[in-house]
Design a protein around this motif. Structure first.
Motif, PDB file in Angstrom:
ATOM      1  N   ILE A 104     -36.660   1.848  55.753  1.00 18.21           N
ATOM      2  CA  ILE A 104     -35.183   1.044  55.063  1.00 18.21           C
ATOM      3  C   ILE A 104     -36.213  -0.301  54.821  1.00 18.21           C
ATOM      4  O   ILE A 104     -37.317  -0.342  55.825  1.00 18.21           O
ATOM      5  CB  ILE A 104     -35.024  -0.067  56.221  1.00 18.21           C
ATOM      6  N   ALA A 105     -36.533  -0.995  53.359  1.00 15.54           N
ATOM      7  CA  ALA A 105     -38.175  -1.352  53.337  1.00 15.54           C
ATOM      8  C   ALA A 105     -37.979  -2.707  53.789  1.00 15.54           C
ATOM      9  O   ALA A 105     -39.631  -2.369  54.367  1.00 15.54           O
ATOM     10  CB  ALA A 105     -37.707  -1.098  51.927  1.00 15.54           C
ATOM     11  N   ARG A 106     -36.819  -3.625  53.568  1.00 14.14           N
ATOM     12  CA  ARG A 106     -37.646  -4.939  54.743  1.00 14.14           C
ATOM     13  C   ARG A 106     -38.324  -4.515  56.339  1.00 14.14           C
ATOM     14  O   ARG A 106     -38.910  -5.308  56.884  1.00 14.14           O
ATOM     15  CB  ARG A 106     -36.255  -5.081  55.261  1.00 14.14           C
ATOM     16  N   ALA A 107     -37.725  -3.179  57.325  1.00 18.56           N
ATOM     17  CA  ALA A 107     -38.210  -2.974  58.785  1.00 18.56           C
ATOM     18  C   ALA A 107     -39.369  -2.828  58.103  1.00 18.56           C
ATOM     19  O   ALA A 107     -40.117  -3.213  59.676  1.00 18.56           O
ATOM     20  CB  ALA A 107     -36.700  -1.884  58.736  1.00 18.56           C
ATOM     21  N   GLN A 108     -39.713  -1.862  57.694  1.00 20.01           N
ATOM     22  CA  GLN A 108     -41.025  -1.932  57.271  1.00 20.01           C
ATOM     23  C   GLN A 108     -41.975  -2.784  57.019  1.00 20.01           C
ATOM     24  O   GLN A 108     -42.815  -3.118  57.288  1.00 20.01           O
ATOM     25  CB  GLN A 108     -41.266  -0.541  56.286  1.00 20.01           C
ATOM     26  N   ILE A 109     -42.073  -3.791  55.806  1.00 21.77           N
ATOM     27  CA  ILE A 109     -42.204  -5.417  56.111  1.00 21.77           C
ATOM     28  C   ILE A 109     -42.536  -6.238  57.175  1.00 21.77           C
ATOM     29  O   ILE A 109     -44.032  -6.354  57.773  1.00 21.77           O
ATOM     30  CB  ILE A 109     -41.135  -5.494  55.117  1.00 21.77           C
ATOM     31  N   HIS A 127     -40.275  -4.111  62.076  1.00 24.21           N
ATOM     32  CA  HIS A 127     -39.103  -3.217  62.720  1.00 24.21           C
ATOM     33  C   HIS A 127     -38.566  -2.118  62.247  1.00 24.21           C
ATOM     34  O   HIS A 127     -37.237  -2.481  61.838  1.00 24.21           O
ATOM     35  CB  HIS A 127     -38.220  -5.004  63.403  1.00 24.21           C
ATOM     36  N   THR A 128     -39.211  -1.192  63.366  1.00 29.66           N
ATOM     37  CA  THR A 128     -38.572   0.163  62.165  1.00 29.66           C
ATOM     38  C   THR A 128     -37.791   1.041  63.351  1.00 29.66           C
ATOM     39  O   THR A 128     -37.561   2.108  62.975  1.00 29.66           O
ATOM     40  CB  THR A 128     -39.827   1.201  62.008  1.00 29.66           C
ATOM     41  N   VAL A 129     -37.562   0.672  64.353  1.00 26.11           N
ATOM     42  CA  VAL A 129     -37.212   0.884  66.082  1.00 26.11           C
ATOM     43  C   VAL A 129     -36.284   1.050  65.167  1.00 26.11           C
ATOM     44  O   VAL A 129     -35.137  -0.332  64.901  1.00 26.11           O
ATOM     45  CB  VAL A 129     -37.377   0.689  67.114  1.00 26.11           C
ATOM     46  N   GLY A 130     -34.973   1.776  65.175  1.00 23.73           N
ATOM     47  CA  GLY A 130     -33.588   1.499  65.228  1.00 23.73           C
ATOM     48  C   GLY A 130     -32.923   2.027  63.930  1.00 23.73           C
ATOM     49  O   GLY A 130     -33.008   2.947  62.974  1.00 23.73           O
ATOM     50  N   MET A 131     -31.633   1.828  64.478  1.00 20.05           N
ATOM     51  CA  MET A 131     -30.286   2.770  63.110  1.00 20.05           C
ATOM     52  C   MET A 131     -29.037   1.527  63.094  1.00 20.05           C
ATOM     53  O   MET A 131     -28.884   1.270  63.807  1.00 20.05           O
ATOM     54  CB  MET A 131     -30.561   4.180  63.897  1.00 20.05           C
ATOM     55  N   LEU A 132     -28.680   2.135  61.987  1.00 23.24           N
ATOM     56  CA  LEU A 132     -27.086   1.691  61.396  1.00 23.24           C
ATOM     57  C   LEU A 132     -26.361   2.839  61.603  1.00 23.24           C
ATOM     58  O   LEU A 132     -26.828   3.818  61.165  1.00 23.24           O
ATOM     59  CB  LEU A 132     -26.815   0.852  60.359  1.00 23.24           C
ATOM     60  N   LYS A 133     -25.347   2.831  62.340  1.00 20.63           N
ATOM     61  CA  LYS A 133     -24.368   4.141  62.254  1.00 20.63           C
ATOM     62  C   LYS A 133     -22.761   3.961  62.089  1.00 20.63           C
ATOM     63  O   LYS A 133     -22.196   2.723  63.219  1.00 20.63           O
ATOM     64  CB  LYS A 133     -24.941   4.231  64.283  1.00 20.63           C
ATOM     65  N   LEU A 134     -21.754   4.305  60.845  1.00 18.92           N
ATOM     66  CA  LEU A 134     -21.454   3.729  61.105  1.00 18.92           C
ATOM     67  C   LEU A 134     -20.239   4.874  60.842  1.00 18.92           C
ATOM     68  O   LEU A 134     -20.567   5.955  60.460  1.00 18.92           O
ATOM     69  CB  LEU A 134     -20.627   3.163  59.546  1.00 18.92           C
ATOM     70  N   LEU A 135     -18.871   5.179  61.594  1.00 19.74           N
ATOM     71  CA  LEU A 135     -17.582   5.916  62.228  1.00 19.74           C
ATOM     72  C   LEU A 135     -17.050   5.810  60.682  1.00 19.74           C
ATOM     73  O   LEU A 135     -16.369   4.597  61.125  1.00 19.74           O
ATOM     74  CB  LEU A 135     -17.487   5.995  63.717  1.00 19.74           C
TER      75      LEU A 135
END
Length: 465
Positions: free
Chosen positions: A382-387, A390-398
């Motif tokens: 995700i570009a904003r995370a790279q900026i 804070h690139t550690v993490g994820m969004l998970k949808l079920l």
């Protein structure tokens, strides 16, 4: 003894008490709130949510500064001790107290400081600072006294090396090492806070995994990143005894393991603040955890006395407590409530990185034999995370494989507790409005963390075709 009369008296000014008082005041009732502490806000403001989250924010800012390549030449000059970081929370607490006191004054809610005790089902005696007493009478009461850390009698909390989640905020130094007994929300949050200060941390868990009510993949990620920060995690351990001395404190476990550190933080359970309130004398006996039994309308065995927040049992979240208070306020004012509290409320856990989720987990969906699919976006893409770095993490949808209905949202990473609300809003919609296609058919600002929903949705739909 001076006597006063009101329509409703609320005992406690935390989120639950505030929600009830504001709703009742706006309904035109004569309302008083009784607060045992010297300032409004409850434990949430003074010892729990606000100070610990402000502390976490300060530590996160320090970590971001140290990681930023722009400041590599000065980062060694920045040293922050635990008390310094705590002082940063003082301004937030003061601002919260002023804001909340202004709410009460604006809505003509009388604030009475002192300890409340029931004389009979319709009367309270309030012992005020200085020893004077005030008798209050009302038609309805709301018990919103919150909770405190559980203190087993065999643990010496008077020893300066033994702390709970309240007294840890009074530490006058940064310890070199700490053992945290209890790996619930509070234990995990403080483990990540102290690890970020380069403190050696032992996290002793009484269960077989961290925060087992969360999605397994999320708790696996939390365990991994805590260990990456240097936290030693020990599962399935039970304390046998605690040995204190001038040089340290030793936690002895029934397994034979011993953990010697500078400080022991006891973070294993909480108990409701219902002691010495005269509840037993009027026929209301709290359970072993200091909680009162309530019905679906939060009424106790005496229907004119309600209980909300931690004293009413799970979920014991500030956000849910406030909504319970508003619900009870409407129920008292109107005799009923034409809206109901949501069943699927979000949880926010302010570890580093933070966690938030709403809805069902993979484990729950599998057990219920619901055909689901996973949609996932890694923050590293995700570009904003790279900026922000804070690139550690994820969004998970079920989501349901056939209807595409969103069944659960699980987020791990920076701003998780904010990000989850986007999905929560869509989950609350009815029928076709609640599908994963919403995220592929709308436009998100770029670059934002919200864009993770589009990335995840596309990932999930690609798994179907």
């Amino acid at each position: 003894m001076a006597k006063r009369e009101f329509d409703t008296i609320v005992i406690g000014t935390g989120p639950g008490g505030e929600g009830a008082a504001m709703k009742l005041a706006k309904a035109g009732q004569r309302v008083a709130v009784v607060e045992a502490h010297q300032a409004v806000g409850g434990g949430c403001t003074h010892w729990g949510t606000i100070p610990s989250k402000a502390l976490r924010h300060s530590i996160q800012m320090l970590a971001d500064y140290r990681r930023n390549p722009l400041f590599q030449h000065t980062q060694h000059q920045i040293e922050a001790e635990f008390p310094d970081l705590l002082r940063a929370a003082d301004g937030v607490i003061d601002a919260q107290v002023r804001t909340r006191y202004r709410y009460y004054r604006r809505n003509r809610v009388e604030v009475i400081f002192g300890r409340a005790r029931f004389i009979d089902p319709n009367r309270l005696s309030v012992e005020r600072p200085g020893g004077t007493r005030l008798e209050l009478r009302a038609e309805h009461f709301v018990v919103a006294t919150g909770s405190r850390p559980y203190r087993p009698p065999e643990v010496d909390f008077e020893h300066p090396r033994v702390r709970d989640s309240d007294t840890v905020l009074a530490l006058s130094h940064t310890p070199r090492s700490i053992t945290i007994y209890g790996a619930g929300v509070i234990g995990c949050e403080y483990a990540s806070i102290f690890a970020a200060l380069d403190v050696k941390v032992n996290l002793v868990n009484t269960r077989d995994r961290l925060l087992s009510y969360l999605d397994d993949e999320i708790t696996d990620a939390l365990s991994y990143h805590l260990r990456q920060q240097g936290v030693i995690i020990r599962h399935d351990e039970t304390h046998a005894r605690i040995e204190t001395s001038d040089s340290g404190v030793v936690l002895h476990c029934t397994s034979g393991k011993k953990f010697k550190t500078d400080i022991l933080l006891w973070a294993n359970g909480r108990t409701g603040n219902t002691q010495d309130m005269g509840l037993e004398e009027i026929g209301l006996t709290p359970n072993a955890r200091g909680q009162l039994d309530v019905n679906a309308s939060y009424q106790t065995a005496l229907p004119h006395i309600y209980a909300v927040g931690d004293v009413a049992g799970p979920p014991a979240l500030a956000s849910a407590s406030y909504d319970q208070g508003r619900f009870v306020g409407a129920h008292i004012a109107d005799g009923h409530c034409d809206w109901s509290l949501i069943e699927e409320f979000p949880t926010g856990i302010y570890t580093v990185p933070e966690i938030s989720s709403v809805g069902r987990t993979e484990r729950e969906l599998t057990a219920a034999q619901i055909p689901y699919e996973v949609a996932q976006a890694d923050f590293k893409s995700i570009a904003r995370a790279q900026i922000t770095g804070h690139t550690v993490g994820m969004l998970k949808l079920l989501f349901h494989r056939e209807t595409l209905e969103i069944l659960g949202i699980h987020c791990f990473g920076e701003q998780a507790a904010e990000i989850v609300h986007i999905g929560q809003a869509i989950m609350s919609q009815r029928g076709a409005a609640n599908t994963i296609r919403y995220f592929t058919e709308t436009t998100f600002n770029y670059p934002t963390m919200a864009e993770a929903y589009r990335v995840a949705a596309l990932n999930g739909l690609n798994r179907l075709f």
